[in-house]
Write an enzyme that holds these catalytic residues in place. Structure first.
Site, short mmCIF file in Angstrom:
data_model
loop_
_atom_site.label_atom_id
_atom_site.label_comp_id
_atom_site.label_asym_id
_atom_site.label_seq_id
_atom_site.Cartn_x
_atom_site.Cartn_y
_atom_site.Cartn_z
CG ASP A 114 -2.04 1.22 1.67
OD1 ASP A 114 -1.72 2.24 0.90
OD2 ASP A 114 -2.06 1.49 2.69
CE LYS B 17 -1.19 6.97 -3.69
NZ LYS B 17 -1.96 6.01 -2.55
CD GLU C 231 -4.87 3.53 -2.42
OE1 GLU C 231 -5.29 3.95 -2.74
OE2 GLU C 231 -3.72 4.02 -3.00
CG ASP D 152 -9.55 4.73 0.64
OD1 ASP D 152 -8.95 5.09 1.30
OD2 ASP D 152 -9.03 3.54 -0.40
#
Lengths: 613, 244
Positions: free
Chosen positions: A21, A83, A181, A203
């Site tokens: 992850d 990211k 994810e 999420d």
């Protein structure tokens, strides 16, 4: 039935496959042992590895906890939240309000991060984090580890997925699969519970928001719809706290924190800590110490929740969109799972409860679910787990630019992957040997409102009269959600493979807007579309008429030819004016006055071909 | 499935693309997956020219499909074809898995959606909306009248949106529109039934008849689309008018 057939084995699998992850703020690695996921430990015995790189630690570059410790004291050399920059253009960053204490520069339209006299791309920084994770996995497992499944936000576009895969390769990983994810989280949720039915995954990560709806049935995890926002996350919650601190600091100290990178980093750091404290306590103290001065402020949960509200509200629209796309009501869901650190916050849970009219499932570990799911997917790919199977979708529509700046949809969003679409192209001019193709991603009708994925040219087409060439282009979205394009000349059968290089070109500020504005602006888009259609048709008839005018003199009386010429001019004028009705009327007139000409020409052609045969 | 011919396997006995085992000679015989997958070596078979969206899901060309049956078959086939199952295989086996899984995904997406399914059948049988319009004329007068009525009503709404008379007229119009749409849906459904029933009656050659049924259906679909466009227009309008 065993599906591991020795017959087709590429090579013997080398070592274990792990799930990664790769988060905005923290990263994790997990593996399946005796059928259960286990989170691997970092050097300092932690589960979470901060996604932070410091280039000038006392013992050289470092990643993770040690880098995080230097985030405030060594601002210029410490890079975090990378990211958010992955697979994006400099233009995207300018348009988003992200303010980062480290220096970001532009290099040929791409984002580069300057550290000392070196510059690094977001891919390289991500690769450093991934390499650290590799060493950590090898240390924990005591064997070489090279194969991995890496997760990305479901709403990541093609460029962002490719960038993630490239980073993995740079770090020495054999990236077996890129998975989404929320989908990964659902695997971890469904692993032992053997739950069935419709579930939703909410999420909210450090920098991205995803929402997916899945159907769980006898080990099949089928994604029905997905949506999200690639620049919305816990970072934004830190920022609202930091904003308040910035104002108060400016008032009392007379310093703007954004001009002082070190202070900026310190404020962000304590804002994050305050947020985490407020997820368990009703009130907490924020403290920033800088150059001997101390800034202190007491925060209550209510105060924070008021500020967080506008950010949370931005998650509602994607949720409703996905429900609509799946053809479901909130009441059809049997469970709502929370993923991501920020979902620990009381305000987030309440907001989710409000959207879905049910208490969300809080029995799971929101930080670890994604990594666990990635490990389960790794186990599936290794062939050990034959029970479970993920069936995922493309998050954003893929389309092609057509004549006049319009996107024709090729693969609509929420199409199951892998999927393939074919489109036959032809030439517009006589003896044309190349055709330009522009691939886009997004929900809008006009080219400039979507994300440009790639431009490429089909070359070496046989020189033929216009419209005779037949080039079939195949667009394949693989199980990673990444586009592959190939082309074939249907006349000669010659195949041509094309590499789609991400163009990172257009502003990505729009990616998050695309879905919603795709609906909001549908009307103006339609007007534009209508104009383009009408104009294309007018231009087509003009071309044909002008091509045949020389012959008209021989078959028609001069007055009639003159009329045609007049109407041709009228059509051209109307096209200039961009008036839909005007163009339509003039085109209709042109059709009318050329009727006899067309008839005569067709008759002549037929009689000629009869004579020839 | 009722009248599906089961003679194919006898005439044509395909072998595994790679290991040459007879595909119909195993336990999967007569199963729709038999020709798509070699259960002896695990290779996904290349797509044959005669395969289509129906055949890969064990169906014949028809409309009355059971979504639950489709889903079950889609899941079963996915378990065998999905690229996740071929992560350790050579690239040729992976490519076969990728192409068949893509095809299966499209087939399922099409068969599950009634509109996409009709489009697919029309295309398969060579029925094209444009040529149909030429052959049978345009939209029926009564539907055009509905559209005209709508344009008139729009003018009235713009002039006096709040008047009770206009509100009543609008409600009546919406009811007519709904009622017409429901009637067309009913008609399409009965044509679908008709098509499904006659298609495999082998005693009479009814290919011409079933083509006529499809053409009629295509016309109804055209009418439905026409009404839908009025409806879309209405949705845009009603957003501007309050208290509808």
């Amino acid at each position: 039935m065993s599906l591991q057939y020795k017959f087709f084995k590429k090579t013997e699998t080398t070592g274990p496959i792990v799930g990664i992850d790769l988060g905005t703020t923290n990263s994790l690695v997990a593996i399946i042992e005796q059928g259960r996921p286990r989170i691997l430990k970092s050097r300092d015995g932690q589960n979470l590895v901060p996604s932070i790189v410091c280039f000038a630690g006392p013992q050289g570059p470092c990643v993770g906890t040690r880098a995080k410790q230097r985030r405030v004291i060594d601002v210029q050399n410490t890079v975090f939240s990378v990211k958010r920059l992955l697979g994006r253009s400099f233009e995207d960053l300018k348009n988003s309000k992200v303010q980062l204490p480290y220096e970001v520069v532009e290099q040929e339209g791409l984002i580069q991060i300057r550290v000392g006299d070196q510059t690094y791309s977001a891919i390289e920084i991500s690769a450093l984090i991934l390499r650290e994770l590799k060493e950590m996995a090898e240390k924990d497992l005591g064997v070489p580890v090279s194969q991995a499944v890496i997760t990305v936000p479901a709403y990541f576009n093609d460029s962002q997925r490719q960038a993630t895969r490239t980073a993995g390769r740079l770090a020495g990983w054999d990236v077996l699969r890129i998975i989404n994810e929320p989908t990964a989280a659902s695997l971890a949720y469904g692993l032992d519970r053997k739950k069935e039915g419709l579930i939703a995954v909410y999420d909210l990560g450090g920098g991205t928001f995803d929402f997916s709806i899945l159907k769980l049935h006898e080990g099949i995890f089928e994604v029905l719809a997905t949506s999200g926002d690639t620049s919305l996350g816990g970072d934004d919650l830190d920022r609202v706290i930091a904003q308040v601190a910035a104002q108060e600091i400016e008032k009392t100290w007379g310093i703007c924190i954004f001009d002082e990178p070190k202070l900026h980093a310190a404020v962000l750091d304590s804002a994050e800590r305050l947020k985490i404290k407020l997820s368990t306590e009703p009130q907490a103290l924020m403290q920033v110490i800088w150059k001997g001065q101390t800034y202190e402020r007491k925060w209550t949960l209510e105060e924070f929740e008021v500020l967080a509200q506008p950010i949370l509200e931005r998650t509602e629209k994607p949720c409703l969109q996905a429900l609509k796309d799946a053809g479901l009501q909130a009441s059809d869901l049997s469970d709502v799972i929370l993923v991501g650190g920020p979902t620990r916050l009381h305000g987030v849970r309440q907001f989710v409860q409000k959207i879905f009219g049910r208490v969300p499932n809080t029995s799971l570990h929101p930080d670890e679910l994604v990594a666990q799911g990635a490990a389960i997917q790794a186990d599936i790919l290794s062939g050990n787990n034959q029970e479970l199977l993920l069936l995922d979708v493309v998050p954003l529509s893929l389309g092609l630019e057509t004549y006049g700046g319009i996107v024709s949809s090729l693969i609509p969003r929420n199409t199951r992957i892998p999927t393939v679409a074919r489109e036959v192209f032809t030439t517009f001019a006589d003896f044309q040997t190349g055709v330009d193709i522009h691939v886009l991603q997004g929900e809008r009708e006009k080219v400039q409102d979507n994300r440009s994925l790639a431009h490429f040219k089909l070359v070496g087409i046989e020189p033929l009269p216009a419209g005779m060439a037949r080039i079939e282009v195949k667009f394949l979205v693989d199980a990673d959600g990444i586009l592959q394009v190939s082309a074939k000349d249907l006349r000669t059968g010659v195949e041509q493979s094309i590499e789609v290089r991400p163009s990172y070109g257009l502003s990505d500020q729009e990616v998050q807007k695309m879905l919603q504005s795709g609906l909001e602006n549908a009307e103006s888009d339609l007007g534009f579309r209508r104009l383009t259609e009408v104009r294309n048709e007018a231009e087509r008839i003009l071309r044909v008429t002008q091509k045949n005018l020389p012959q008209a003199d021989q078959v028609l009386p001069p007055a009639e030819v003159e009329t045609i010429r007049t109407v041709v001019t009228q059509v051209q004028e109307e096209i200039q004016k961009k008036d839909v009705r005007g163009i339509q009327d003039a085109t209709a007139r042109l059709n009318q006055v050329t009727l006899r000409l067309a008839e005569l020409l067709i008759k002549e052609t037929i009689s000629r071909s009869i004579k020839q045969s | 499935m009722r009248n599906e011919p089961v003679v194919v396997a006898v005439v044509f006995q395909p072998k595994c693309f790679r290991c040459q085992v007879l595909l119909s000679g195993d336990s999967l015989a007569r199963d729709f997956l038999a020709h798509q997958f070699c259960s002896s070596c695990g290779l996904v078979q290349p797509l044959a020219a005669e395969e289509n969206y129906f055949s890969v899901l064990g169906e014949t060309c028809r409309f009355g499909l059971d979504p639950e049956v489709l889903e079950k078959r889609f899941y079963r086939a996915s378990r065998l074809f999905h690229p996740d199952r071929f992560s350790n295989s050579d690239s040729a086996a992976q490519a076969l898995s990728l192409s068949r899984m893509s095809f299966l995904n499209q087939a399922y997406q099409t068969l599950k959606n009634p509109e996409a399914l009709r489009e697919y059948v029309f295309k398969r049988e060579g029925i094209f909306q444009e040529s149909l319009a030429q052959k049978t004329g345009q939209i029926p007068i009564e539907l055009i009248e509905i559209a005209e009525g709508w344009f008139e009503l729009q003018d009235e709404i713009l002039e006096e949106a709040d008047s009770l008379k206009v509100q009543k007229k609008l409600r009546e119009f919406l009811e007519t529109l709904q009622e017409r749409k429901a009637r067309i849906d009913e008609k399409i459904l009965s044509l679908e039934k008709k098509y499904d029933e006659r298609k495999y009656d082998e005693k009479n050659d009814d290919s011409k008849f079933s083509l006529l049924v499809l053409e009629e259906m295509a016309r109804e679909v055209q009418n439905k689309n026409y009404l839908s466009s009025i409806e879309k227009n209405r949705d845009r309008m009603t957003q501007n008018v309050t208290s509808i």
